[in-house]
Design an enzyme around this catalytic site. Sequence first.
Site, mmCIF file in Angstrom:
data_model
loop_
_atom_site.group_PDB
_atom_site.id
_atom_site.type_symbol
_atom_site.label_atom_id
_atom_site.label_comp_id
_atom_site.label_asym_id
_atom_site.label_seq_id
_atom_site.Cartn_x
_atom_site.Cartn_y
_atom_site.Cartn_z
ATOM 1 N N ARG A 129 -0.104 4.361 -0.373
ATOM 2 C CA ARG A 129 -0.839 5.601 -0.160
ATOM 3 C C ARG A 129 -0.298 6.401 1.024
ATOM 4 O O ARG A 129 0.038 5.847 2.056
ATOM 5 C CB ARG A 129 -2.327 5.289 0.061
ATOM 6 N N ASP A 152 0.866 -1.178 0.000
ATOM 7 C CA ASP A 152 0.000 0.000 0.000
ATOM 8 C C ASP A 152 0.902 1.226 0.000
ATOM 9 O O ASP A 152 1.598 1.493 0.974
ATOM 10 C CB ASP A 152 -0.908 -0.006 1.238
#
Length: 208
Positions: A134, A132
């Site tokens: 983000r 991930d």
Amino acid sequence: MPDIPAATPRARVRVPLHFPDGYRADAEIVTFHGLTDGREHLAVVLGEPGPVPLVRLHSECLTGDVFGSARCDCGPQLREAAERISERGGVLLYLRQEGRGIGLYNKLDAYALQDQGLDTYEANAALGLPEDARDYTAAAQMLRALGIGELDLLSNNPDKAGQLRAHGIAVRDRVPTGVFTTAHNVRYLRAKVLQTQHTLPLPELTAG
């Protein structure tokens, strides 16, 4: 707490929203100057936000949000968020972070690996990419620019709340989203629960 530069609202425009199932909502869309990642993120203000608004951080998903892909739950989550935030009053931050931050082409490459048996996180790793990628710094900037210092977060993802808190945004409560299971996304949802502790009830995640 990291010291991040302030962002400022750039423009505000009213946009009537109309979803494929007929649901409609009146939104004010806000753009920004000064976001640290340089991307064109949007704040979608819905209803009448109170002192502690309901907020969702929604990462862009072209396949789910636009084309209605059944391989994820992004489209149904976006639709649900628009209604719940409109009723309560709050903001949906639409963040340009396709594929958990790896981009559209890489996401589709990861889909191909998932078709060979890898889960969504294993597929990213096989491509040499983070599980991930983000970063919610820009989200914290946007919230501060809108005068929001405390909120209830509409999310099953504990990392979103953790990152916002690290940037000085008070998350009073994390409100779970619905569970949107299809025959095509049940392995994806299970991986989110088992790998990154998303708060989805596992007994509901069956393909039956």
